[in-house]
Write an enzyme that holds these catalytic residues in place. Structure first.
Site: not given
Lengths: 306, 306, 306, 306
Positions: A214, A249-251
């Site tokens: 990320h 998402l992004d977690e």
């Protein structure tokens, strides 16, 4: 590195008795914490003349899960070791993995247009400092094809686009990807700045087997143009986060994070440039650890035995 | 922190069966590497219903020595655990240490005039973030006596000086120090910028039991005014090194090192100020690790199980 | 980045009046400190409608030298600016440099067998994140020729060897290098792990124009196999130092230093691998600063206006 | 440090001609960017025989604002310098500040129960490494009163509580604080882990004059128990942010940020302990920069001339 190398070396220095001339292996396991696990595991390894060269454990207070990673050498075959561990695995209902330490993780790299992180990965795998082999590279663009050629790795172009009616071919694209994963016996998918969002379905299928970088410091500045968000906010540090891909998402569970110092004098563009640097080393570090079986999942967190 | 705290917590979460309501202990050991050590140790702990909450090992390729640190809880007494381990200790000719995890290391701090590092240590021990108790402070000057008073710790002034004939009272001073070490059952001596050079004899007597903070980045810039040396050399990073005291000045095994960025615009004086910062946190970190029995000696190097 | 980019942008936002549509330039100067320098320089720039977008100064207390770097935009020609500055240069006996900010520094890279740092440099110059152009690469080995080809840069093989009588061809090799420096109008020579020691004579000829990456943390661990020295010493941090080349080996003015954390568990080989990482980013950073005219010499030290 | 110290030193080395034996001053200014600012300012300083020892500028592309900080020595009085600058200030409509470099910023520290950051600040101001004087400490609790006594600083207890009817005395408490700010000529209010949320009204009154340490890494993990949030999220780095207080909680301009590495093996409590360390040094750094007039506001961002 493959940590068993020095160990073998050391044993060699101990006037190498026959049984120590074995092959290095890595064992990783997790199970509900209870007493006697270490004793049972070390006993099983002893029964195959296993010589433990490195071992780390962690007992998660949050989930009550026990984690263990062992490097050892043994003169016995992989099958023999597996057989010796089977009763232990059963008794403690373990998730258990067993690998030849020298075996490289078969990795598919997905990229888009920015080559910085791809370049880092390819250089290191060829230099032998990353325990992966990369049989195929996938991209939705053609920009990085020459780099793939240079490293002699097949480059497969899977464009993702919308047609006149605005229908995306994403479903087919992801189907193709899964075919490649099967065809090339892929164990790990690395998203080296592959700018497409994967479908929830694909994320689930790749759970624990796909790593994303990320391009910012999670959990802040999620989503688009994080460096510009960060610049607008006037932060003094920017960072990158390598994490497992999840539908959310992004977690996904965080594997590694690194930061770099920035100042008011740097433009958002300079933030991006410095960010690329830290992204590359953060992703490489995460891939290295995963490929050496050092990363275990503890709920939404990772246990990293580095 | 005492790493067994979370482990206990975790056990508690495991529907605390009677035997798990034990007390946390720490075991550290080293011996010539051979097979079966882990199995033997875990077996001995199992025999006293030991529940291993954290365990780390290292097999030194350079010295062929095996190192292990185990945190565990047990309902049995310290004596019972010691007895259970005795045959293992004998079989493998181990150097072995066993402690109640909650027990604090009795520490004597020596200082001179600069209070920064002393202040860090005293604050943290009172805050309970450092697993030490400090029954006495020794200094060759009086400047820091008020700080000792504030923290309610006896402050003993042992001046070191030369008389008219140029004879130093260093020998008596060191003798007094050793008396205090004995009188207060001191397990660790911390030189918090105590600017006197200890005699070889005293260094030997305190071997492995005395930690010094070197106000520079070893092995460079040894001896006097290192920050000024560093400034003259135009370095871009300054650092501090916490190491065990040995007769060979500044050559003791390194426990921890930290650095700080500096620029051309900073004077040697500013180097010193920034250096103090990093010295304080470097020494505190080293003392913390030592007090938690995380530091083992591997020849001239340290094994740090942090 | 080229720091004048954002400035131009900003000016554009200021409802770009004619004079602001100039071209960005960089001025760097040093001279004996005295009063009125800034006023004189800013006056000269004002006379060519110079719009200062960034300016940094430093007055060295150690050498009594004044250093200044100015970024500005001007509608006038380079010659006109030079002419306007000439009287100031004379009055204060300045060392003065003046460049178009967009102009890239012509750089010759020397390498040997290890491609990590070369790879970093070549990738970044192509990505445009490094303000250099690299017209030629020189190596005493052939291993890295394919990488040069990939980046489309001429690769010239200048082997250095001893003949049967033990006579080295080093003198001719260095002569060839100087020919290339002249032929390609080289402004900067970067030793990207070029493992040969340059002659004092060559060092003098390249003074201030050649950057070397020292694969360790100067001033410690000079000379051969520094990572192995560091490993033997048991350091907890390893680092790299980018410095200007001087006749006095490894004693040149330091431009940049970076470190990485290491532990007892890593082998000397792993130290080397991690070291390569930090070497690459340290050298790139130093080259970037030099190429942007941010590095000035203050005796044996550097002033870095980053 | 007070950056003019080395400058004075340097001047001294320049065979101190009369005019250089002046007193060091600091000038900081900001205004709409246009041409001729530097020339005008340097001209004004020249007219009072100002000798510029350090000067930094920044032209913000985002706001079109020009920022400048100058350290200089002058034999003239503060008033004379102010008079010389007045026309320039007017011409460019500058926000302008002028200080004796040796003058310390009068600072009021607010704290609650946790003394770590307070301890850092008090120690450093007494050691003279922080250019502040602290005439009074305010707390809503009594725990830290002994520390204030030790440092000989008046400690004023302003409890904040709700009565039986649930009415808070916050308004009166804040009124008292403002009285103290006036009574003690306070220029800076530092919230050293003062756990109360200030009213919007108070925030506005203290705008640009109050610094808070946020015990986490903004912009992530705002609000309560950030370390526990971070631990739950499994981050690998924790950090602290020092920022100016604004009505918009935790959204004030960031002055400094620092991070510390953490691992899966550390509990949330250990996160807190390590966090305190980084909080202390982050806040001290921010206070130091502010007190040396190195921090200017660029909209919601800060320009830090360190």
């Amino acid at each position: 590195m493959n940590a068993s190398t020095p160990a073998t070396a050391s044993n060699a220095t101990l006037a190498g008795s026959a049984e120590i001339t074995g092959h290095p292996m890595v064992l990783s396991l997790s199970c509900k914490n209870s007493r006697g696990i270490v004793h049972a595991v070390s006993g099983a390894l002893l029964s195959v003349q296993g010589d433990i060269t490195d071992s780390k454990q962690f007992d998660s207070p949050d989930t009550g899960t026990f984690f263990m990673r062992v490097e050892f050498t043994t003169p016995e075959s992989r099958e023999a070791v597996e057989a010796a561990l089977e009763p232990v695995r059963e008794e403690f209902a373990m998730d258990l993995g067993l690998w030849e330490a020298s075996r490289k993780t078969r990795t598919l790299v997905m990229c888009s247009k920015d080559g910085r992180t791809l370049n880092d990965l390819l250089f290191q795998q060829r230099a032998g400092t990353l325990s992966v082999e990369i049989p195929v590279i996938v991209s939705n663009h053609l920009e990085l094809q020459p780099m793939a050629f240079f490293y002699g790795i097949p480059f497969i172009h899977i464009p993702v686009a919308k047609d006149a009616e605005g229908n995306s071919n994403k479903a087919e694209a992801e189907a193709k990807l899964l075919d490649l994963v099967a065809e090339y016996d892929i164990e790990l998918v690395v998203l080296a700045r592959y700018m497409q969002i994967l479908s929830d379905d694909l994320c689930r299928k790749l759970e624990g087997k796909a790593i994303n970088i990320h391009h910012s410091f999670l959990p802040s500045f999620k989503g688009a143009r994080p460096y510009h968000q960060a610049h607008e906010r006037g932060v003094k540090l920017i960072g990158a986060t390598a994490h497992y891909v999840t539908a959310d998402l992004d977690e996904g569970p965080i594997i590694e994070q690194q930061v770099q110092r920035v100042t008011h004098a740097q433009s958002a563009r300079e933030f991006v440039i410095r960010g690329r640097e830290v992204e590359g080393s953060t992703l490489s570090r995460a891939v290295k650890w995963h490929a050496e079986h050092r990363v275990l999942l503890d709920g939404k967190r990772t246990v990293v035995f580095d």
